[in-house]
Design a protein around this motif. Structure first.
Motif, short mmCIF file in Angstrom:
data_model
loop_
_atom_site.label_atom_id
_atom_site.label_comp_id
_atom_site.label_asym_id
_atom_site.label_seq_id
_atom_site.Cartn_x
_atom_site.Cartn_y
_atom_site.Cartn_z
N GLY A 188 -38.22 -18.66 -33.47
CA GLY A 188 -37.11 -17.82 -33.91
C GLY A 188 -35.75 -18.42 -33.63
O GLY A 188 -34.90 -18.49 -34.52
N TYR A 189 -35.53 -18.87 -32.38
CA TYR A 189 -34.19 -19.41 -32.11
C TYR A 189 -33.98 -20.73 -32.83
O TYR A 189 -32.87 -21.05 -33.26
CB TYR A 189 -33.91 -19.51 -30.61
CG TYR A 189 -34.57 -20.63 -29.84
CD1 TYR A 189 -34.20 -21.96 -30.01
CD2 TYR A 189 -35.53 -20.36 -28.87
CE1 TYR A 189 -34.78 -22.98 -29.28
CE2 TYR A 189 -36.12 -21.37 -28.13
CZ TYR A 189 -35.74 -22.68 -28.33
OH TYR A 189 -36.33 -23.69 -27.60
N SER A 190 -35.06 -21.52 -33.01
CA SER A 190 -34.91 -22.77 -33.77
C SER A 190 -34.55 -22.49 -35.22
O SER A 190 -33.71 -23.18 -35.81
CB SER A 190 -36.22 -23.58 -33.70
OG SER A 190 -36.51 -23.95 -32.38
N ALA A 191 -35.18 -21.46 -35.80
CA ALA A 191 -34.86 -21.08 -37.18
C ALA A 191 -33.42 -20.61 -37.28
O ALA A 191 -32.69 -20.98 -38.22
CB ALA A 191 -35.81 -19.98 -37.64
N LEU A 222 -29.64 -12.93 -34.78
CA LEU A 222 -30.90 -13.13 -34.07
C LEU A 222 -31.19 -11.87 -33.26
O LEU A 222 -30.39 -11.45 -32.43
CB LEU A 222 -30.78 -14.35 -33.16
CG LEU A 222 -31.98 -14.83 -32.38
CD1 LEU A 222 -33.16 -15.13 -33.29
CD2 LEU A 222 -31.61 -16.10 -31.59
N ILE A 223 -32.35 -11.25 -33.52
CA ILE A 223 -32.71 -10.01 -32.85
C ILE A 223 -33.79 -10.31 -31.82
O ILE A 223 -34.83 -10.90 -32.15
CB ILE A 223 -33.23 -8.95 -33.86
CG1 ILE A 223 -32.14 -8.62 -34.88
CG2 ILE A 223 -33.67 -7.69 -33.13
CD1 ILE A 223 -32.24 -9.40 -36.16
N LEU A 237 -32.89 -15.13 -24.44
CA LEU A 237 -33.56 -15.81 -25.54
C LEU A 237 -34.72 -16.64 -25.00
O LEU A 237 -34.81 -16.92 -23.82
CB LEU A 237 -32.57 -16.69 -26.29
CG LEU A 237 -31.32 -16.01 -26.85
CD1 LEU A 237 -30.48 -17.02 -27.63
CD2 LEU A 237 -31.69 -14.82 -27.73
N GLY A 238 -35.60 -17.06 -25.89
CA GLY A 238 -36.69 -17.94 -25.50
C GLY A 238 -38.07 -17.35 -25.68
O GLY A 238 -39.06 -18.08 -25.68
N GLY A 239 -38.16 -16.02 -25.79
CA GLY A 239 -39.43 -15.39 -26.05
C GLY A 239 -40.44 -15.58 -24.92
O GLY A 239 -40.09 -15.92 -23.79
#
Length: 485
Positions: free
Chosen positions: A25-28, A41-42, A48-50
């Protein structure tokens, strides 16, 4: 990080909404921002990082590093260096300081992600996101505040969750990988339910901290997906860690008592009597989170198990909504999610991009490590592929011998006709680093000569990849000649 503090009746709008801020997600989101899209980004967690960064890949590797250092210190006695450590290994562990080390690694990385989000002007909404329709997300934060976000395009990157077994009681001493990484206690006796990579990585950590281990696995082999010859090396090296490896066995019932978690088993290697454990880790797989986001409200089809189907451009059945990572398909790996995230972002930005990777490497960060990429021997047999293999044993590697870790080997599989490299595997220290060359060689269509004639530095473990190719080519001078074997 730009946190959006809009009220429910304010209309938030963006070119691209990314639901989930794990590695994919963060890369996208970052790639989309770099390509000029206004991106939001949600993320439901505070940072961040999941799962991977906060309660998965990164903290587990921080602890595995500590475990490796403990084992290395213990092994120095055999080399003439006495640190006052004697068998059986019973280290004095300060769990609070060990947790602090793990948390500091995570904090540095999450802080870095926050800074990169700010620098790219990626706006972050903290809360749980669900679809209202094909162009609207509803985001509810921890205080219950609801915000509406209108988007032109969206990427679903909501990952997966640990599977729980109904037969195990709800008790603080029964944990998933997330709970195990929190280091709740230093158990004397621990049960690992599931003989896959996650379970055995955590087994490595807790063994180094002094725990005696049992593993129960319903299948007949540990680490499904890896070739049996790799697993055999790992199992022989780690036999001292385990009291019982119960393959072909399952739990019939379990109960939380004052003295521990009491577990009964049935199967080929089931003990006759109930077993007591201080800690039970359930590591029986993960479920994709596709059912948790009201995707059907946006018209996105979700399978009953939570999977979302996509095409090679990562589009769902709704063309302007993409999906990546664990919610899409196996394997559930961060590096796969990152690759897919880049593709989805590029397609959303109008670029021609598609998933066409030949291989996705797999790594078990146990001791020794196992890594493989491309075709395995088991797959070749199942598919009836005509292949030949070459193996270079690490007993013949100068660097492995110098390291005192010669138990491993490097294996390559080649097409019998074209001699192109189709797959490879490594078992040994640093295998996860070595497999990258194998993956690149497969992607580039290399054959045995290409790899064998690539000069590898000596003495290194990486050199074993070239030497395995020399075995295939017939030019290896570090092993007895074929005519004499």
């Amino acid at each position: 990080m730009s946190d959006v503090n809009a009220t429910a009746d304010e209309r938030l709008e963006c070119d691209l909404a990314v639901l989930g801020a794990g590695p994919g997600g963060y890369s996208a989101a970052f790639r989309a921002a770099d390509l000029g899209l206004k991106t939001m980004l949600i993320e439901r967690y505070p940072t961040l990082g999941g799962v991977c960064l906060n309660v998965g890949c990164i903290p587990s590797k921080a602890l595995l590093h500590v475990a490796a250092e403990v084992e290395a210190a213990f092994g120095l006695a055999a080399l003439g260096i006495n640190l006052g450590i004697s068998a059986p290994l019973q280290p004095q562990v300060d769990l609070e300081r060990l947790r602090a080390h793990k948390d500091s690694v995570v904090s540095k990385l999450t802080g870095g992600l926050a800074a990169m989000a700010r620098s790219r002007r990626v706006q972050v909404l903290h809360g749980e996101g669900r679809f209202d329709d094909a162009h609207t997300l509803r985001v509810t934060d921890s205080d219950g505040r609801v915000r509406q976000l209108r988007f032109a395009q969206a990427i679903i990157a909501v990952g997966s969750s640990a599977t729980r077994l109904p037969v195990l009681p709800r008790d603080p001493r029964v944990v998933t990988s997330t709970g195990a990484l929190a280091l709740p206690i230093q158990p004397r006796r621990m049960l690992v339910v599931g003989g896959g990579i996650i379970g055995l990585e955590m087994a490595t950590v807790y063994s180094a901290l002094g725990a005696r281990l049992d593993v129960v696995e319903l299948a007949e082999q540990l680490m499904p997906g890896a070739d049996a010859d790799l697993v055999a090396v790992w199992q022989k090296h780690n036999a001292r860690r385990f009291d019982q490896l119960m393959l072909g066995t399952r739990i019939t019932d379990a109960e939380a008592t004052h003295d521990g978690i009491v577990v009964n088993f049935e199967g080929r290697h089931a003990p006759a009597q109930p077993q007591y454990y201080d800690l039970v880790l359930q590591a029986v797989g993960r479920r994709p989170n596709g059912l948790l986001i009201d995707a059907p409200a946006a018209g996105v089809a979700v399978h009953a198990q939570g999977w979302i189907e996509v095409d090679s451009q990562m589009r769902t059945n709704v063309p302007h909504i993409f999906a990546i990572g664990d919610v899409v398909s196996q394997p559930m790996l961060a590096h796969k999610a990152v690759h897919e995230g880049h593709i989805a972002a590029e397609v959303a930005a109008g670029h021609r991009s598609a998933f066409d990777a030949a291989v996705i490497p797999n790594v078990a960060y146990t001791d020794p490590e196992l890594a493989w990429a491309g075709l395995t021997e088991a797959q070749a047999r199942t598919e009836g592929r005509a292949v030949f293999k070459s193996i270079f044993p690490w007993q013949a590697s100068g660097r492995a011998l110098a390291n005192g870790r010669e138990e491993g080997f490097t294996k390559l599989l080649f097409d019998a006709g074209s001699r192109r490299l189709l797959g490879g595997a490594v078992v040994g220290t640093g295998a996860g680093d070595l497999i990258s060359e194998v993956a690149l060689a497969i992607e580039m269509g290399a054959n045995d000569v290409d790899v064998a004639r690539t000069i590898h530095p000596h003495p290194t473990l990486g050199e074993t990849v070239g030497l395995a190719a020399e075995v295939a080519h017939g030019s290896c001078t570090d092993l007895p000649s074929r005519s004499r074997r």
